[in-house]
Motif scaffolding. Structure first.
Motif, short mmCIF file in Angstrom:
data_model
loop_
_atom_site.label_atom_id
_atom_site.label_comp_id
_atom_site.label_asym_id
_atom_site.label_seq_id
_atom_site.Cartn_x
_atom_site.Cartn_y
_atom_site.Cartn_z
N ALA A 40 0.85 -1.18 0.00
CA ALA A 40 0.00 0.00 0.00
C ALA A 40 0.89 1.24 0.00
O ALA A 40 2.05 1.17 0.43
CB ALA A 40 -0.91 -0.02 1.22
N PRO A 41 0.38 2.36 -0.46
CA PRO A 41 1.18 3.59 -0.49
C PRO A 41 1.74 3.94 0.88
O PRO A 41 1.00 3.97 1.87
CB PRO A 41 0.18 4.65 -0.96
CG PRO A 41 -0.83 3.88 -1.74
CD PRO A 41 -0.96 2.56 -1.04
N GLY A 42 3.03 4.16 0.93
CA GLY A 42 3.67 4.54 2.18
C GLY A 42 3.87 3.43 3.17
O GLY A 42 4.31 3.67 4.30
N LYS A 43 3.56 2.20 2.77
CA LYS A 43 3.70 1.07 3.69
C LYS A 43 4.68 0.04 3.14
O LYS A 43 5.00 0.04 1.96
CB LYS A 43 2.34 0.41 3.94
CG LYS A 43 1.35 1.31 4.67
CD LYS A 43 0.13 0.55 5.11
CE LYS A 43 -0.80 1.44 5.92
NZ LYS A 43 -2.01 0.70 6.38
N GLN A 44 5.13 -0.83 4.03
CA GLN A 44 6.07 -1.86 3.62
C GLN A 44 5.36 -2.98 2.87
O GLN A 44 4.14 -3.17 2.98
CB GLN A 44 6.78 -2.44 4.85
CG GLN A 44 7.76 -1.48 5.50
CD GLN A 44 8.55 -2.13 6.62
OE1 GLN A 44 8.08 -3.06 7.28
NE2 GLN A 44 9.76 -1.65 6.85
N LEU A 45 6.16 -3.73 2.14
CA LEU A 45 5.64 -4.89 1.44
C LEU A 45 5.14 -5.91 2.47
O LEU A 45 5.82 -6.19 3.46
CB LEU A 45 6.76 -5.51 0.60
CG LEU A 45 6.38 -6.43 -0.54
CD1 LEU A 45 5.59 -5.70 -1.60
CD2 LEU A 45 7.64 -7.05 -1.14
N GLU A 46 3.95 -6.44 2.22
CA GLU A 46 3.33 -7.38 3.16
C GLU A 46 3.06 -8.70 2.46
O GLU A 46 2.47 -8.73 1.38
CB GLU A 46 2.01 -6.80 3.68
CG GLU A 46 1.25 -7.74 4.61
CD GLU A 46 -0.13 -7.25 4.97
OE1 GLU A 46 -0.73 -7.77 5.92
OE2 GLU A 46 -0.64 -6.32 4.29
N LEU A 47 3.48 -9.79 3.09
CA LEU A 47 3.18 -11.12 2.57
C LEU A 47 1.73 -11.44 2.89
O LEU A 47 1.33 -11.42 4.05
CB LEU A 47 4.11 -12.16 3.18
CG LEU A 47 3.90 -13.61 2.75
CD1 LEU A 47 4.08 -13.77 1.25
CD2 LEU A 47 4.86 -14.53 3.51
N VAL A 48 0.96 -11.77 1.87
CA VAL A 48 -0.47 -11.98 2.03
C VAL A 48 -0.83 -13.47 2.12
O VAL A 48 -1.57 -13.89 3.00
CB VAL A 48 -1.24 -11.33 0.87
CG1 VAL A 48 -2.73 -11.66 0.96
CG2 VAL A 48 -1.02 -9.82 0.86
N ALA A 49 -0.29 -14.25 1.17
CA ALA A 49 -0.64 -15.67 1.12
C ALA A 49 0.42 -16.44 0.37
O ALA A 49 1.10 -15.88 -0.50
CB ALA A 49 -2.00 -15.87 0.43
N THR A 50 0.56 -17.72 0.72
CA THR A 50 1.51 -18.57 0.03
C THR A 50 0.85 -19.91 -0.30
O THR A 50 -0.07 -20.35 0.40
CB THR A 50 2.77 -18.84 0.87
OG1 THR A 50 2.38 -19.55 2.06
CG2 THR A 50 3.46 -17.56 1.27
N ILE A 51 1.35 -20.54 -1.36
CA ILE A 51 0.91 -21.89 -1.70
C ILE A 51 2.11 -22.65 -2.23
O ILE A 51 2.91 -22.12 -3.01
CB ILE A 51 -0.24 -21.87 -2.73
CG1 ILE A 51 -0.81 -23.28 -2.92
CG2 ILE A 51 0.19 -21.25 -4.06
CD1 ILE A 51 -2.15 -23.29 -3.65
N THR A 52 2.25 -23.89 -1.77
CA THR A 52 3.36 -24.72 -2.21
C THR A 52 2.94 -25.61 -3.38
O THR A 52 1.78 -25.60 -3.80
CB THR A 52 3.85 -25.60 -1.05
OG1 THR A 52 2.79 -26.50 -0.68
CG2 THR A 52 4.23 -24.74 0.16
N SER A 53 3.90 -26.39 -3.86
CA SER A 53 3.61 -27.25 -5.00
C SER A 53 2.58 -28.34 -4.66
O SER A 53 1.87 -28.82 -5.55
CB SER A 53 4.89 -27.91 -5.50
OG SER A 53 5.52 -28.61 -4.45
N ASP A 54 2.51 -28.68 -3.35
CA ASP A 54 1.51 -29.68 -2.95
C ASP A 54 0.25 -29.03 -2.39
O ASP A 54 -0.54 -29.67 -1.71
CB ASP A 54 2.10 -30.66 -1.93
CG ASP A 54 2.52 -29.97 -0.64
OD1 ASP A 54 2.95 -30.68 0.29
OD2 ASP A 54 2.42 -28.73 -0.55
N ALA A 55 0.09 -27.73 -2.70
CA ALA A 55 -1.13 -26.98 -2.38
C ALA A 55 -1.30 -26.66 -0.90
O ALA A 55 -2.40 -26.33 -0.46
CB ALA A 55 -2.37 -27.68 -2.92
#
Length: 119
Positions: A40-55
């Motif tokens: 978001a503007p003026g904010k740090q990068l935020e990790l939202v979600a992850t998915i691996t190869s096995d879902a």
């Protein structure tokens, strides 16, 4: 040259939904581990979600229960379904992926797609 293409962003009202897509373009690579980030503007990068190869999936606390990350192996695409969007979800969303072809793995980031939640 392989690229990671994101799509699906846009303007939506609070409470609405959007579905982001992330897929490689060219090169015959398979999309593997994927992370969706947002900034978001003026904010740090935020990790939202992850998915691996096995879902296997993981979510940031701020989106848990509202966002769903999934993969369609046949389409070689990863999705981020975003429901009950809030104004604070407004950000540029980036897809980070490991792209694999044979013995090669290439970490790649997409160009980002804007999500704006506003009434």
């Amino acid at each position: 040259q392989v690229q990671l293409v994101e799509s699906g962003g846009g303007l939506v009202q609070p409470g609405g939904s959007l579905r982001l897509s992330c897929a490689p373009s060219g090169g015959g690579f398979t999309i593997n581990h994927v992370k969706w980030y947002r900034q978001a503007p003026g904010k740090q990068l935020e990790l939202v979600a992850t998915i691996t190869s096995d879902a296997s999936t993981n979510y940031a606390y701020s989106v848990k229960g509202r966002f769903t990350i999934s993969r369609d192996s046949a389409k070689n695409t990863v999705y981020l379904q975003m429901n009950n969007l809030k104004v604070e979800d407004t950000a540029v969303y980036y897809c980070d992926a490991e792209l694999e072809r044979g013995p090669f793995t290439i970490p790649t980031r997409g160009q980002g797609t804007q999500v704006t939640v506003s009434s």
